[in-house]
Structure formats: C-alpha cells, structure tokens
Design a protein around this motif. Sequence first.
Motif, PDB file in Angstrom:
ATOM      1  N   GLN A 284       0.813  -1.212   0.000  1.00 56.78           N
ATOM      2  CA  GLN A 284       0.000   0.000   0.000  1.00 56.78           C
ATOM      3  C   GLN A 284       0.846   1.261   0.000  1.00 56.78           C
ATOM      4  OE1 GLN A 284      -3.620  -0.091   2.401  1.00 56.78           O
ATOM      5  NE2 GLN A 284      -2.993   1.846   3.309  1.00 56.78           N
ATOM      6  N   GLU A 285       1.870   1.303   0.805  1.00 54.72           N
ATOM      7  CA  GLU A 285       2.685   2.510   0.926  1.00 54.72           C
ATOM      8  C   GLU A 285       3.551   2.757  -0.299  1.00 54.72           C
ATOM      9  OE1 GLU A 285       4.944   2.229   4.492  1.00 54.72           O
ATOM     10  OE2 GLU A 285       3.173   2.245   5.818  1.00 54.72           O
ATOM     11  N   ASN A 286       3.827   1.700  -1.062  1.00 50.96           N
ATOM     12  CA  ASN A 286       4.759   1.839  -2.175  1.00 50.96           C
ATOM     13  C   ASN A 286       4.151   1.512  -3.535  1.00 50.96           C
ATOM     14  OD1 ASN A 286       7.602   2.254  -0.779  1.00 50.96           O
ATOM     15  ND2 ASN A 286       6.507   0.694   0.413  1.00 50.96           N
ATOM     16  N   ASN A 287       2.835   1.199  -3.569  1.00 52.75           N
ATOM     17  CA  ASN A 287       2.181   0.894  -4.854  1.00 52.75           C
ATOM     18  C   ASN A 287       2.980  -0.125  -5.667  1.00 52.75           C
ATOM     19  OD1 ASN A 287      -0.112   2.941  -4.853  1.00 52.75           O
ATOM     20  ND2 ASN A 287       1.671   4.280  -4.537  1.00 52.75           N
ATOM     21  N   VAL A 288       3.342  -1.229  -5.025  1.00 55.96           N
ATOM     22  CA  VAL A 288       4.294  -2.171  -5.622  1.00 55.96           C
ATOM     23  C   VAL A 288       3.674  -2.888  -6.825  1.00 55.96           C
ATOM     24  CG1 VAL A 288       5.820  -4.114  -5.190  1.00 55.96           C
ATOM     25  CG2 VAL A 288       5.302  -2.497  -3.339  1.00 55.96           C
ATOM     26  N   VAL A 289       4.429  -2.937  -7.915  1.00 53.54           N
ATOM     27  CA  VAL A 289       3.993  -3.644  -9.120  1.00 53.54           C
ATOM     28  C   VAL A 289       5.154  -4.420  -9.717  1.00 53.54           C
ATOM     29  CG1 VAL A 289       2.229  -1.912  -9.679  1.00 53.54           C
ATOM     30  CG2 VAL A 289       4.519  -1.737 -10.705  1.00 53.54           C
ATOM     31  N   LEU A 290       4.813  -5.453 -10.484  1.00 58.93           N
ATOM     32  CA  LEU A 290       5.742  -6.094 -11.404  1.00 58.93           C
ATOM     33  C   LEU A 290       5.464  -5.458 -12.758  1.00 58.93           C
ATOM     34  CD1 LEU A 290       5.116  -9.854 -10.447  1.00 58.93           C
ATOM     35  CD2 LEU A 290       6.616  -8.203  -9.322  1.00 58.93           C
ATOM     36  N   ALA A 291       6.462  -4.869 -13.377  1.00 57.73           N
ATOM     37  CA  ALA A 291       6.227  -4.098 -14.595  1.00 57.73           C
ATOM     38  C   ALA A 291       7.164  -4.520 -15.713  1.00 57.73           C
ATOM     39  CB  ALA A 291       6.397  -2.603 -14.321  1.00 57.73           C
ATOM     40  N   THR A 292       6.636  -4.471 -16.932  1.00 61.26           N
ATOM     41  CA  THR A 292       7.450  -4.731 -18.110  1.00 61.26           C
ATOM     42  C   THR A 292       7.134  -3.704 -19.179  1.00 61.26           C
ATOM     43  OG1 THR A 292       8.119  -6.403 -19.745  1.00 61.26           O
ATOM     44  CG2 THR A 292       5.796  -6.360 -19.133  1.00 61.26           C
ATOM     45  N   VAL A 293       8.157  -3.341 -19.925  1.00 62.18           N
ATOM     46  CA  VAL A 293       8.012  -2.470 -21.092  1.00 62.18           C
ATOM     47  C   VAL A 293       8.617  -3.198 -22.280  1.00 62.18           C
ATOM     48  CG1 VAL A 293       8.829  -0.345 -22.184  1.00 62.18           C
ATOM     49  CG2 VAL A 293       7.969  -0.287 -19.848  1.00 62.18           C
ATOM     50  N   PHE A 294       7.902  -3.199 -23.394  1.00 68.67           N
ATOM     51  CA  PHE A 294       8.437  -3.855 -24.576  1.00 68.67           C
ATOM     52  C   PHE A 294       8.245  -2.951 -25.784  1.00 68.67           C
ATOM     53  CE2 PHE A 294       4.526  -5.523 -22.972  1.00 68.67           C
ATOM     54  CZ  PHE A 294       3.637  -5.686 -24.037  1.00 68.67           C
ATOM     55  N   SER A 295       9.323  -2.833 -26.567  1.00 66.68           N
ATOM     56  CA  SER A 295       9.380  -1.876 -27.662  1.00 66.68           C
ATOM     57  C   SER A 295       9.447  -2.583 -29.001  1.00 66.68           C
ATOM     58  CB  SER A 295      10.617  -0.975 -27.522  1.00 66.68           C
ATOM     59  OG  SER A 295      10.590  -0.290 -26.292  1.00 66.68           O
ATOM     60  N   LEU A 296       8.645  -2.099 -29.933  1.00 70.14           N
ATOM     61  CA  LEU A 296       8.657  -2.629 -31.291  1.00 70.14           C
ATOM     62  C   LEU A 296       9.956  -2.239 -31.975  1.00 70.14           C
ATOM     63  CD1 LEU A 296       6.909  -4.064 -33.429  1.00 70.14           C
ATOM     64  CD2 LEU A 296       6.043  -1.826 -34.096  1.00 70.14           C
ATOM     65  N   ASN A 297      10.625  -3.235 -32.545  1.00 75.44           N
ATOM     66  CA  ASN A 297      11.908  -2.962 -33.174  1.00 75.44           C
ATOM     67  C   ASN A 297      11.777  -2.195 -34.484  1.00 75.44           C
ATOM     68  OD1 ASN A 297      13.455  -4.175 -31.233  1.00 75.44           O
ATOM     69  ND2 ASN A 297      13.380  -6.196 -32.186  1.00 75.44           N
ATOM     70  N   GLU A 298      10.743  -2.488 -35.237  1.00 72.98           N
ATOM     71  CA  GLU A 298      10.645  -1.945 -36.584  1.00 72.98           C
ATOM     72  C   GLU A 298       9.187  -1.728 -36.942  1.00 72.98           C
ATOM     73  OE1 GLU A 298      11.883  -3.260 -41.166  1.00 72.98           O
ATOM     74  OE2 GLU A 298      12.403  -4.505 -39.443  1.00 72.98           O
ATOM     75  N   ASN A 299       8.881  -0.599 -37.558  1.00 72.14           N
ATOM     76  CA  ASN A 299       7.527  -0.319 -38.008  1.00 72.14           C
ATOM     77  C   ASN A 299       7.318  -0.947 -39.376  1.00 72.14           C
ATOM     78  OD1 ASN A 299       5.092   0.621 -38.902  1.00 72.14           O
ATOM     79  ND2 ASN A 299       5.524   2.784 -38.571  1.00 72.14           N
ATOM     80  N   LYS A 300       6.675  -2.124 -39.368  1.00 75.15           N
ATOM     81  CA  LYS A 300       6.295  -2.761 -40.626  1.00 75.15           C
ATOM     82  C   LYS A 300       4.812  -2.469 -40.833  1.00 75.15           C
ATOM     83  CE  LYS A 300       9.727  -6.438 -40.253  1.00 75.15           C
ATOM     84  NZ  LYS A 300       9.971  -7.906 -40.206  1.00 75.15           N
ATOM     85  N   ARG A 301       4.550  -1.420 -41.568  1.00 71.77           N
ATOM     86  CA  ARG A 301       3.183  -0.943 -41.718  1.00 71.77           C
ATOM     87  C   ARG A 301       2.291  -2.035 -42.285  1.00 71.77           C
ATOM     88  NH1 ARG A 301       0.646   2.425 -45.635  1.00 71.77           N
ATOM     89  NH2 ARG A 301       2.599   2.446 -46.815  1.00 71.77           N
ATOM     90  N   ASN A 302       1.094  -2.114 -41.716  1.00 73.05           N
ATOM     91  CA  ASN A 302       0.066  -3.085 -42.106  1.00 73.05           C
ATOM     92  C   ASN A 302       0.452  -4.521 -41.791  1.00 73.05           C
ATOM     93  OD1 ASN A 302      -1.673  -1.067 -43.069  1.00 73.05           O
ATOM     94  ND2 ASN A 302      -0.660  -1.067 -45.083  1.00 73.05           N
ATOM     95  N   GLN A 303       1.455  -4.700 -40.939  1.00 71.92           N
ATOM     96  CA  GLN A 303       1.779  -6.030 -40.434  1.00 71.92           C
ATOM     97  C   GLN A 303       1.662  -6.004 -38.912  1.00 71.92           C
ATOM     98  OE1 GLN A 303       5.363  -7.920 -41.789  1.00 71.92           O
ATOM     99  NE2 GLN A 303       5.216  -7.013 -43.835  1.00 71.92           N
ATOM    100  N   THR A 304       1.021  -7.014 -38.348  1.00 72.31           N
ATOM    101  CA  THR A 304       0.874  -7.042 -36.896  1.00 72.31           C
ATOM    102  C   THR A 304       2.160  -7.527 -36.253  1.00 72.31           C
ATOM    103  OG1 THR A 304      -0.035  -9.286 -36.951  1.00 72.31           O
ATOM    104  CG2 THR A 304      -1.603  -7.465 -37.019  1.00 72.31           C
ATOM    105  N   ASN A 305       2.381  -7.057 -35.043  1.00 72.92           N
ATOM    106  CA  ASN A 305       3.551  -7.423 -34.256  1.00 72.92           C
ATOM    107  C   ASN A 305       3.065  -7.991 -32.932  1.00 72.92           C
ATOM    108  OD1 ASN A 305       5.927  -6.060 -35.876  1.00 72.92           O
ATOM    109  ND2 ASN A 305       4.246  -4.592 -35.838  1.00 72.92           N
ATOM    110  N   LYS A 306       3.289  -9.260 -32.749  1.00 68.86           N
ATOM    111  CA  LYS A 306       2.709  -9.969 -31.606  1.00 68.86           C
ATOM    112  C   LYS A 306       3.746 -10.176 -30.515  1.00 68.86           C
ATOM    113  CE  LYS A 306      -0.236 -13.149 -32.518  1.00 68.86           C
ATOM    114  NZ  LYS A 306      -0.897 -14.404 -32.960  1.00 68.86           N
ATOM    115  N   ALA A 307       3.311  -9.970 -29.256  1.00 64.97           N
ATOM    116  CA  ALA A 307       4.166 -10.236 -28.093  1.00 64.97           C
ATOM    117  C   ALA A 307       3.331 -10.941 -27.036  1.00 64.97           C
ATOM    118  CB  ALA A 307       4.738  -8.950 -27.533  1.00 64.97           C
ATOM    119  N   THR A 308       3.899 -11.951 -26.420  1.00 66.80           N
ATOM    120  CA  THR A 308       3.205 -12.729 -25.389  1.00 66.80           C
ATOM    121  C   THR A 308       4.028 -12.746 -24.115  1.00 66.80           C
ATOM    122  OG1 THR A 308       2.075 -14.174 -26.977  1.00 66.80           O
ATOM    123  CG2 THR A 308       2.363 -15.034 -24.749  1.00 66.80           C
TER     124      THR A 308
END
Length: 767
Positions: A284-308
């Motif tokens: 409660q005092e620290n709002n503790v979370v497990l967090a992840t950030v993931f960045s798309l390497n390349e913009n391939k327009r009109n192609q989906t980029n899936k991450a699990t």
Amino acid sequence: MKRTKICIRQIIFLTFLPFFLFLLTSLSFGATFRPPAVPLVVHDPYFSIWSTSDNLADSETKHWTGQNHPLHLMIRLDETTYRLMGAEPANIPAMEQKKVTVLPTTTIYLFENDDARVTLTFTTPLLPERLEWMSRPATYITTDVLLKKKAVQTATLYFDAGAEIAVNTPDQIVQWSSLAIPETKTVQIGTVDQKILEQSGDDIRIDWGNLILSVPNLPTQKLRSPFNFELLVGNGVEFRNFFVEQGTLPMAPVLESPSPQIQEQGAIWTLPTDSVLKSPCSVQENNVVLATVFSLNENKRNQTNKATFILAYDDQYSIRYFNSDLRPYWKRDGKTTEQMIQEAWQETQWNRELKTESVFNLCRRFDNVVITDDIIKVGGADYAKLCSLAYRQVLGAQKIVADANGMPLMFSKENFSNGCIGTVDIMYPCCPFLLYYNPALLKATLEPIIAYAESERWPFPFAPHDLGTYPHATGQVYGGGEKREENQMPVEESANMLIMIYAISFIEENADFAARHWAILEEWANYLKEKGFDPENQLCTDDFAGYLPHNTNLSLKAIIGLASFSRLAEMLGKKEIAEEYRQKAIENAQAWVILANDGDHFRLTFDKPNTWSMKYNLMWDRILDLQLFEQDVIEKELNFYQTKMEKYGLPLDSRSLYTKIDWILWTSSMFDSQEKFEKFIDPVIQYINETPQRVPISDWYWTDSAKQCAMQARCVVGGFWAPMLRNKVKWQKKISQAEIVEGNWAPIPLTSVLPKAIPEDPNQDSL
C-alpha cells in the motif's frame, strides 16, 4: 519433409481460421450482450481477476470479491500515450475500445485509432482433455499491434500487475526475487510472512505463495518476438508516469544482444540489484507492481507485431484436507515453479518432433468446437454467449489438487454465500458442466465428501453438507456440523449424491465408481426411502428461503434419488435391491402426481394449494431416462411457468420474486421446442445485460429489477450446461475426448475421531 510439416500447420490454421473469425463476430459483446464482469485471469478462488466495466480502461481490474487486483496496459506511439487497461494514470486518454469477445478459454479486446490497432488477448487453457493445463495457474497475455501509418516511428507498450494480487490486504509486506528460467526474464513476488493455509473464510484473498510475471529474454531463438522486453519491480505510480514521459522504465538495464552461444544455450536473467524500490516493503505505501516495457523494433506498416507474456501464481499448497496439506495437481510429481513456467513457454510453440500444436491453436480449436459444434446448435447464439461467459467462472470457483497418490481432488468454494468448501448442493447445480466435459472432474469433486461420510468422523445416516470453510476441508461447519442432526440438509444432500453418482454411471455405462462406495450409497438410499417422500421441516439447497416442510420439489429429488440408486443396483447385478427401490420410486412418483396436483400446475408444498415452485429436479427424469413421470406432467408444469414469467425470468417459487439462474437453465432443458427454450432464457440474457451490479455472474437475483440478492462468481453456473445433456450420443462423444484418470484415491488423511452425534438441545436457537 520440412515443407510438408509447414503445410500441415498452415492447413490446420486455415481450416479453423474461418470458424474462429465467425466466433469473434457472432460472440462479440456489445449492444446486444453486456457481461456484468469479463474474465481476464481466472484460475481458482484466489487467482481470479476480472474487468467490471464496459471498457477495459474505465476501471481498475478486480478480484471477484471486489478488491482491486490491478492490471495496467498502455501503448506509446511516438510521444503520445494511450491507456488500454486500467483507470490509471487518469490524465492519460484511453484508446477507443471497439469490441470485446469472450470465448470459453479466451477473452479478446480490440482497440483502434487512426494510428494503430491493438488486439489484447487473455488465454487461459482450461481444457478438459488436459488436467495438467486445467490446474496450471498461468494465463498468456498477448498483444498484437498493427501500425497503420508509416509516420509512426516507435511503438512501446507498458504492462504492470499489482502486488495486491499476492496479499489479502494492501498493508501487508512483500518481497520479490527473480527466477532462473532460460530464455526468459521472470520475477516473483509474495508476502514476507508466507502463512500458508493459515486463514479460512469467504471474503478473503490469498497471502501466501507468489505472483509471477514472465517475459521473453530477447533476442532468443525459441521465443521469437519483434519486441525487446524490460522487467522491473517498483512503484506503479512512478513507473506509469515515467513511461508516459520517457517511454521506458526508470533505471532499466540496457538491452544488449547476447552472443550466438548464449542464444543457443539460453541466457539466464537476474533482477537488477540496484532496483528503484528495495525489498521487502508495504504494498500500500509503495504501490508495488511487477512491470514490463516492450518496444517494437521496426515499423512494418500493415503487419501485426505480436508479443506474449505470462502471468501466473504458485500457491505452493492449496487445500488443507483434514490432516494433510495438499499441493496443486500440477505439482503432483514434484514440479517446481521454474519448470511450470518453462513448460508453459514451451507449449506456446509448435513442436515438430512431437507433432503437437501450440496451446493457442488448441484453445482456438476447443473454443470453436464448444461454440459452433455444440452450444449454438443446441441453444442458439445467445445461449452460446451465456455459456462462454460462464465457462471460466465455473472452473475459477474450484481448485484441483493432488492427493497422496497423485490422484485429482477438486474442491469448490461458496463465493459470497458462506465460504464453505466442498458443498454438496454446490456440486449438484454445477454437475452438468463437469458431466458434459469430463466425468473424472465430478468424481474428483465427489470423492472427498464420500470419503468423509465413510469415515468415523461423520455420525449420521445421511450425506454431509460440506467439508469445512475454504481452504480448510477439515469437517462440516454448516448447521449442526458433526454434532447435531438439526439444521442439516439430509434429504437434499443424500439425493444429490445418489443422482450425481448415477449420472456418472449412466454416461460411462459402468458403475465402477459406485461399486467402490456401495455401503454408503445404500445407507443414503435407505434414508431417502424412509424420509424422502414427504420431507419434514428441513432445509434444501435454496436455504435462503428458510425451512419448508412437505416440499414437493425436494420430494421429487428424493424420488429421482431412489430411482438412481435402483439403476446403480441393476448395473451391479443386485437385482432384488434394484427391484425394491425401483418399485418404491414408481409408487412415490404416482403418489406425488396426485398429492402435489393443483389444477394447471403442481404445488410448492403438498399441504398448500394455490402455491407453485420451479420443479428443476424433474430434469433428470428425461436426461437419465428414468421413466418415472408421464410427459404431460412435465408439459403441464412448463406451460404454467410461462404464465408466471417476470421481466428477468421465472421466480423460484410463489413466495418471492427472486430466482436462481442455475435452476432456470436446468428447467429450460425440459423444453422440446427450440422457440420455447429461447423464449424461456431470453429474460436471463436480459438480466445479464442490465443487472446494475458489475460482478461475476450472480446466481441469486430479483426477477423484477435484475438486482443481485447475494452470491457471485460461484461454480453453480455450471448448470448452464444442463440442456447439453439431452443428447446422449453427443455427450458421449464429448467425454470420449476428455483425459482419462486411472488409479486409486488415497485414504482420507485422518488420525483422530470426534465424538458421536449428541442429542439436540431444545433451547438452542435454530438458523
């Protein structure tokens, strides 16, 4: 040969793709179907996270009890951030949610704006043919990002899971550590105290074991993804604000590509020691979370980029079963947390050597078959939406553990009714689901209560009501417990047990399970023969309505229980017993029709004219082919119900306007006409759409207002599958695909015996 395998894989995908697209279209929830709560991560009574708003970003996600179990997801397109899941940060706009689709094992959200389309999928592989997966507390969360404009240069996603998921109350202290799992970055968090199985009750949450977040440690050869992942533990408020400003996590390590050798062997990741938050600390005092950030390497327009990535929970021990603490079923062979997570990752891939499909393909196929081949054909699209919404709720209100022999035992929890564990009259309304998908699950549910009744701990000639208070299966706590006959449900529970055990034998076409417990079944049948036809002033499963002597629906249940016992005796070659109890059931059925008759319907009680009740127990006469009642008896009752319908369904009986949703679906199974069936359940669909309480399905509600009476997130919605039992051929085909469980259950772990029952104190207050 390699090309052949790829072609087979493509053929399978293309074969099921049209059906899956049909499901996404026909079962998308919107104006015609608004779930009161949407299942996201639902495994058992403790690991159970739901969205309780129309849009995923409108509110914080919650545990079924209503406490925040927050999950957050944001996407940053260049310098602009949008919320996808969770209400925080409130000053950040939400990307428009286009639709949500709930399938039995999968929930799919679609978000879209001018720049991007994002699909968010929660996959929980609760497959009846794989008890290992059904018991494994791991949900796959998948994001699919399509960038629509070449002008968008970067796309980064942020996800966090609050440590509230691992505590009962937010003031508790937690600690965290990394797990050494090749190819992944994995972190776990749990309380410092780890008071395993110390607390029991209803409105409580788990505070032992560990919440786990696992992401790919890219780049790797096995877990391919176009994303790079960062993973940290810290203050959620600070993390989310930092992400909005910088598009990353504070003090995140620099991602470097490992050498080819490390890629081949699998890099082992550890949590940075210079974390922005020090372990241990208060949630409660620290709002503790497990967090992840993931960045798309390349913009391939009109192609989906899936991450699990995977969100999981290892509770270490799940149930206290008398003098033994039982582990979850997936741990029966000593499997570790690391092995469980590693296997979960491995099963995301197509295994060419073993020719096994990925977990995602198997879930898609299961969802497709359940909906298009099974449920829609029986009850139509609205009925399919109802069952899809209920599927994970049924299993999420129960826990599968392993006994000393490694055999499965399944324990239900009475969510927001009284917190009891292993309640017989919770198993009973739930049993159509278990019977339809895998009778082994029903056996695993019945075995503990039967073993308890057979032990010296249980002193009565009728079946127990429950095994204790969840998660302590240590002896009945309801009513008179083990000490007094008063305040029990003797006719109710004894008949329930006999009916369910015969239903198993009926569909499996053998009475092997009954034979193992014949002595106790005979004792219960004898009790029903003496006490069942005209029940005394006692409670039934609808105990919230109070005591009711001469209850005609309870009498029906006793009659069907006797007939079920007769059939079991016949299957076991006990001809004289079979004939005796068959004749008694027929005599009672004939007398019932005369004594309960009230003109155009049948009474609530034998002694009260101008009353009525929902006779849902009649369902078994047709499903189990017991041939006790003429068709005109059933039709007269069904026709009468149509004159008593309220806006949101048929009331339970003439005493009040409240109803039970499970009993409505049981009753619906008796309609021969598809038109009448759909007309009968349409008000239930309307209740789901319009109830003001945004909670997992409540089974007890008011038919005039759609307001919840009490109870929610209970497994009794397994009763929605009652209509599926009408076709025995399809039913048998379904269970032929289920996992077969072989072996003998371990003896009940008792080392002491309590005193025998004592006489009731006449001065003691009743319930």
